[in-house]
Design an enzyme around this catalytic site. Structure first.
Site, PDB file in Angstrom:
ATOM      1  CG  ASP A 319      -1.907   1.191   1.258  1.00 34.05           C
ATOM      2  OD1 ASP A 319      -2.064   1.644   0.096  1.00 34.05           O
ATOM      3  OD2 ASP A 319      -2.428   1.300   2.234  1.00 34.05           O
ATOM      4  CD  GLU A 353      -5.408   6.459  -0.525  1.00 31.36           C
ATOM      5  OE1 GLU A 353      -6.804   6.046  -0.515  1.00 31.36           O
ATOM      6  OE2 GLU A 353      -4.763   6.343   0.350  1.00 31.36           O
TER       7      GLU A 353
END
Ligand SMILES: [Zn+2]
Length: 489
Positions: A319, A353
């Protein structure tokens, strides 16, 4: 062709009736649309009829040879893995505002230029700069012990001496409500077991402000994960502007269960939470962009990407370092194979993000003029496990769905040929809301949330072969969509 027109006519008919129906429904009572009324009644138990797809307009026989070359090249190259290794081992995790993220951006720009990709550039974005600082959690009574914790992103800190209070444990928001004023002056512990990420994550994002409503002085949230080996999971939280801002941290499943047992026995455990977390002034960052310029329709764009920032723990391997490498390597591989599609393939490595989405919003704002020319946007942000295919936005035109299903047949040999009923992503969300068709690279999700946002999201969890399969899947899909002679929709 005749049949195609017929099917299209039927779809149009279905769409028109749906619109008429929806209009009647909305205008009936715009304030409380759920309230059952005489007109809304027929919608009470809708039985969705699967809409038949139109025939595909893409001819995949023309692409069998190219797909085989792409898959072969991806599976025999170690470039994706060695680049992810550099990003994780030599640069490390990449929180917005950190030196690491800026180093990672510089490195990507110079490597992408070396790859010979087109229009390599950084598009400036101002990002929030949250820093964790030192933090700790300790039980003081009935048994003094250190507790494993990880502050939640965007949380405020505590005073230097920490916040010391009795820990009251609830399993859900309903229990908190029943506790009510008895939470005043306490630290509320949410011990909500993981069901799905989407459902359970609300304790992380809203738990602090909900507890503050009842006068709590701090909150602890059971990590949003199905399993734990004393692994705390961080992630973003948001404050409700109407409530006081109280510090909040993640605890492990083991600690949440310990506190629950003590609470249930009436031990009234007291804990001390110390956090130095704070916001610095916004920092300069950037979205990284590189292209494989289209040969015939360069202004039409197939966007592929992921987010380059990560949390400040672990290495941001799954991630979403992996997702970024997949998009980047897909373009590089096509370039190396001499496969230049008719349309442009644009790689976007989004910044911020995790704790702001400023990169995704900035991309939308900077590219508003050309959004209508975005044929498809694919985001890779579910880890780089064995790919299963793509999730296509539920709202995508049926013709797009029919074509993606057809193209995906080229991936059946590597098992990534599924086009799921829904998909999209956080970073492409802003442009999807402006009408761009979005999709996600779907992978085997069985272990993603074991390590998501933890110290354990490291390169050793990435299987090089699965990473290569992700690259093959992304590259083949992006190539055919960008090259097909007709339009995707
Ligand atoms: Zn992510």
């Amino acid at each position: 062709m005749e049949e195609l027109l017929h099917v299209r006519f039927l779809q149009l008919l279905a769409l028109v009736s749906l619109l008429i129906f929806a209009t009647a429904f909305v205008s009936q009572d715009p304030v409380q649309p759920q309230r059952p009324g005489p007109i809304a009644q027929p919608l009470a138990s809708p039985t969705p009829t699967p809409t038949p797809l139109p025939p595909p307009t893409v001819r995949i026989d023309e692409y069998r040879a190219a797909a085989a070359r792409i898959i072969g090249a991806a599976l025999t190259s170690d470039r994706a893995y060695s680049r992810l290794a550099h990003l994780t081992d030599h640069i490390g995790n990449r929180l917005s505002g950190s030196k690491n993220l800026e180093r990672a951006i510089e490195w990507a720009l110079s490597e992408m230029k070396r790859d010979g990709l087109d229009n390599v550039r950084a598009e400036k974005v101002l990002v929030p700069h949250w820093v964790r600082g030192e933090e700790s959690l300790a039980m003081l009574t009935p048994v003094p012990r250190k507790l494993t914790m990880l502050g939640l992103g965007n949380s405020v800190g505590t005073p230097a001496e920490g916040v010391t209070a009795e820990a009251v444990v609830v399993r859900n928001f309903g229990e908190l409500e029943r506790l009510g004023e008895r939470a005043r002056g306490k630290i509320v512990v949410y011990n909500a077991p993981f069901t799905t990420y989407g459902a359970t994550v609300s304790y992380r994002s809203r738990g602090a402000s909900q507890a503050a409503r009842y006068g709590a002085v701090g909150a602890l949230v059971r990590s949003i994960t199905p399993v734990s080996l004393q692994t705390p999971h961080t992630g973003a939280m948001q404050y409700d502007p109407a409530q006081p801002r109280i510090p909040v941290a993640a605890i492990t499943i083991e600690t949440a269960e310990l506190l629950q047992r003590m609470h249930d026995r009436g031990d009234r455990p007291t804990v001390r939470l110390k956090m130095e977390a704070k916001f610095m002034p916004d920092a300069e960052s950037a979205n990284v962009i590189a292209e494989l310029k289209g040969s015939e329709k360069p202004d039409e764009i197939v966007l592929i990407g992921g987010h380059y920032d990560s949390w400040d723990v672990g290495q941001g391997a799954h991630d979403d370092g992996g997702g970024c490498i997949v998009a980047w390597e897909a373009a590089r591989l096509l370039k190396e194979l001499g496969l230049r599609p008719r349309r442009t393939i644009r790689v976007v490595l989004y910044t911020n993000e995790e704790n702001g989405l400023r990169g995704g919003n900035a991309y939308r704002d900077a590219h508003r003029e050309e959004l209508a020319k975005h044929v498809l946007a694919i985001e890779s942000d579910s880890g780089v496990y064995r790919p299963e295919g793509f999730g296509l936005a539920a709202t995508a035109p049926l013709q797009v769905r029919a074509n993606l299903r057809e193209i995906a047949k080229l991936l059946s040999g590597i098992g990534s040929d599924r086009i799921a009923a829904s998909g999209g992503g956080a970073d492409i969300g802003p442009i999807m809301r402006e009408g761009v068709v979005g999709a996600s690279l779907d992978v085997d999700g069985s272990h993603y949330f074991d390590i998501h946002h933890t110290h354990a999201d490291t390169l050793d969890k990435v299987n090089p072969q699965e990473l290569a399969l992700c690259v093959a899947t992304m590259a083949a899909m992006a190539y055919v969509v960008a090259d097909m002679s007709g339009s995707l929709k």
